[in-house]
Design an enzyme around this catalytic site. Structure first.
Site, mmCIF file in Angstrom:
data_model
loop_
_atom_site.group_PDB
_atom_site.id
_atom_site.type_symbol
_atom_site.label_atom_id
_atom_site.label_comp_id
_atom_site.label_asym_id
_atom_site.label_seq_id
_atom_site.Cartn_x
_atom_site.Cartn_y
_atom_site.Cartn_z
ATOM 1 N N ARG A 1 1.419 19.800 6.494
ATOM 2 C CA ARG A 1 2.618 19.110 6.951
ATOM 3 C C ARG A 1 3.631 19.712 7.920
ATOM 4 N NH1 ARG A 1 5.980 16.529 4.557
ATOM 5 N NH2 ARG A 1 5.930 14.428 5.959
ATOM 6 N N ARG B 1 3.078 7.898 0.100
ATOM 7 C CA ARG B 1 4.049 8.858 -0.094
ATOM 8 C C ARG B 1 5.235 8.434 -1.097
ATOM 9 N NH1 ARG B 1 5.269 11.886 4.417
ATOM 10 N NH2 ARG B 1 4.110 10.278 5.677
ATOM 11 N N GLU C 1 0.951 -1.054 -0.023
ATOM 12 C CA GLU C 1 -0.057 -0.146 -0.018
ATOM 13 C C GLU C 1 0.745 1.154 0.212
ATOM 14 O OE1 GLU C 1 -2.274 -0.644 3.685
ATOM 15 O OE2 GLU C 1 -3.444 -2.030 2.891
ATOM 16 N N TYR D 1 3.114 17.920 11.373
ATOM 17 C CA TYR D 1 4.128 16.828 11.879
ATOM 18 C C TYR D 1 5.527 17.666 12.016
ATOM 19 C CZ TYR D 1 0.852 14.169 8.965
ATOM 20 O OH TYR D 1 -0.434 13.594 8.712
ATOM 21 N N CYS E 1 -4.022 33.146 10.547
ATOM 22 C CA CYS E 1 -3.958 33.531 11.982
ATOM 23 C C CYS E 1 -3.856 32.674 12.976
ATOM 24 C CB CYS E 1 -5.219 34.377 12.277
ATOM 25 S SG CYS E 1 -5.751 35.456 10.878
HETATM 26 C C1 LIG Z 1 -1.431 5.799 5.178
HETATM 27 C C2 LIG Z 1 -1.327 4.613 4.947
HETATM 28 C C3 LIG Z 1 -0.794 3.925 3.834
HETATM 29 C C4 LIG Z 1 0.184 4.593 3.183
HETATM 30 O O1 LIG Z 1 1.322 4.918 3.732
HETATM 31 P P1 LIG Z 1 2.747 5.811 3.037
HETATM 32 O O2 LIG Z 1 3.562 6.111 4.178
HETATM 33 O O3 LIG Z 1 2.096 6.957 2.526
HETATM 34 O O4 LIG Z 1 3.113 4.688 2.304
HETATM 35 C C5 LIG Z 1 -0.946 2.749 3.647
HETATM 36 N N1 LIG Z 1 -1.828 1.879 4.497
HETATM 37 C C6 LIG Z 1 -2.481 2.399 5.322
HETATM 38 C C7 LIG Z 1 -3.336 1.524 6.302
HETATM 39 C C8 LIG Z 1 -2.335 3.622 5.596
HETATM 40 O O5 LIG Z 1 -3.133 4.056 6.847
#
Ligand SMILES: *Cc1c(COP(=O)(O)O)cnc(C)c1O
Length: 421
Positions: A313, A277, A274, A317, A345
């Protein structure tokens, strides 16, 4: 690796000058490189070549339809965390058979939608959620394929706010409850266990915690198979970090893939990934215009026309973004130290503190680099600022893929109660 470079003294995205886009669309504006998106998708796909592998791009990193369609054309599936993201992925042409549904709090309506679409897999995060999913599945006469997201109790991630795999985080089923949860699935109608899911955090710059988590998952897969469950898949989540500064050195996809090859070797598993980024992050910049410089005691505030509502961001973070002038400067130009701040603001509306930059004047444009992931998706209309537009570049052409709303559109969802009108 990305496609933002100086040519003829001006910063370009591929073959299009950022000035051309800013003149046309105005600032602030997000600009994405299709070539970078494609390249990242291909590098990852190539790294897993020969393995049974589904690359389910994490839509929450950047869910613009133009971005999704570009990645769909590369064969990517999607990891979604809401019904809205599911519909975005489907609208962009990603087949339901390549969509996994993650997230800690799915509603019944979202579950029903995903079941009707026939998605590949639900990643569930509690036995309570399992019970609800079973009810919904039975009510629509379907069986939900599920993986349980387990919490391996491994710390990882670039910032506490994006670490998700440690005991005490809200994510996943506690490690010691995992087998019981699978036993519960086996006894529940409407749900079928097909895999194990894990996602330990984001912006991870070290392979070791990922390997530790995935090795734990493999021992669980063996235990579950011994318990009689037909575990065919592992979903190893996202989380691979990207370089936000030139000194950052995250593991390359090839090393990450090699580790996963080793860990899953001989297990006969379909691997789901998954990535978010690592695909979208360096494929986008936020172009902003300097308004003016405000000298203050011990500081020069460089006010820009983008705010934390456009790019959260840094405020959320404490994230670092490199910031480059769109007009190229000489390497030995004198540097000035700025706090680069937006017009919102809030004191957290700051893109950089004590940043040494070439001298910037009102009207100069800047590119906030590596803003393609968790940028536009987190934007809002706070301070009644119009939602920031997005542009996709592909070679020498570009298109607005989300336009800036006008004032009437910004207030179009509001209505006056009859006692006030
Ligand atoms: C946010 C998220 C991702 C993606 O994370 P990256 O750091 O952007 O690769 C994948 N799986 C789940 C469950 C997430 O919450």
């Amino acid at each position: 690796m990305h496609h933002f470079n100086y040519k003829n003294g001006r910063l370009h995205c591929e073959d299009v000058a950022l000035d051309t886009i800013a003149d046309d669309v105005g600032t602030p504006v997000y600009v994405y490189s299709a070539a970078t998106l494609r390249r990242h998708a291909r590098v990852i796909a190539d790294a897993f070549d020969g393995m049974s592998c589904l690359i389910a791009y994490s839509v929450k990193a950047n869910g613009n339809l133009g971005v999704l369609k570009t990645l769909a054309a590369e064969g990517c599936g999607a990891d979604v965390v809401s019904g809205g993201e599911l519909m975005r992925a489907r609208k962009a042409g990603i087949p339901a058979s390549k969509i996994v549904f993650s997230g800690v709090g799915k509603t019944r309506a979202e579950m029903r939608l995903a079941l009707e679409e026939g998605i590949h897999q639900f990643n569930i995060e509690s036995s309570a959620e399992l019970g609800v999913l079973s009810e919904v599945a039975k009510s629509v006469g379907k069986t939900a394929r599920v993986a349980v997201r387990v919490n391996p109790d491994v710390a990882a991630g670039g910032h506490p706010n994006i670490s998700t795999g440690k005991s005490g985080d809200k994510f996943g089923v506690p490690w010691n409850d995992a087998r019981t949860t699978y036993a519960q699935i086996a006894e529940t109608d409407g749900v079928e266990a097909v895999g194990v899911d894990v996602h330990i955090g984001s912006q991870i710059d070290d392979i070791a915690p990922m390997r530790a988590a995935f090795e734990k998952v493999m021992t669980l897969v063996k235990d579950l198979r011994n318990d009689g469950h037909d575990i065919r898949r592992v979903d190893l989540g996202g989380g691979l970090g990207i370089p936000y500064r030139s000194t950052d050195n995250p593991p390359p996809p090839s090393a990450y893939a090699q580790m996963i090859r080793e860990v899953t070797e001989g297990m006969g598993l379909e691997v789901i990934l998954e990535p978010g980024r690592v695909i979208a992050g360096n494929a986008g910049v936020l172009v902003t215009e300097a308004l003016f410089v405000k000298p203050a005691p011990q500081r020069n505030f460089l006010m820009v026309d983008a705010g934390m509502n456009d790019l959260m961001r840094p405020a959320l973070y404490q994230a670092h973004h490199d910031i480059l002038p769109v007009r190229e400067r000489g390497a030995d130009d004198e540097k000035v130290r700025y706090d680069i701040v937006g017009p919102i603001c809030e004191s957290t509306d700051k893109f950089a503190a004590e940043r040494d930059m070439p001298c910037i004047e009102g009207g100069d444009r800047l590119a906030v680099m590596s803003a393609g992931a968790y940028g536009a998706v987190l934007s809002s209309q706070y301070n009644a600022r119009p939602l920031v537009p997005e542009v996709l570049v592909d070679g020498d052409r570009y298109a607005v893929i989300r336009r800036r709303p006008d004032f009437d559109e910004m207030i179009a969802l509001e209505s006056m109660p009859d006692w006030l009108s």
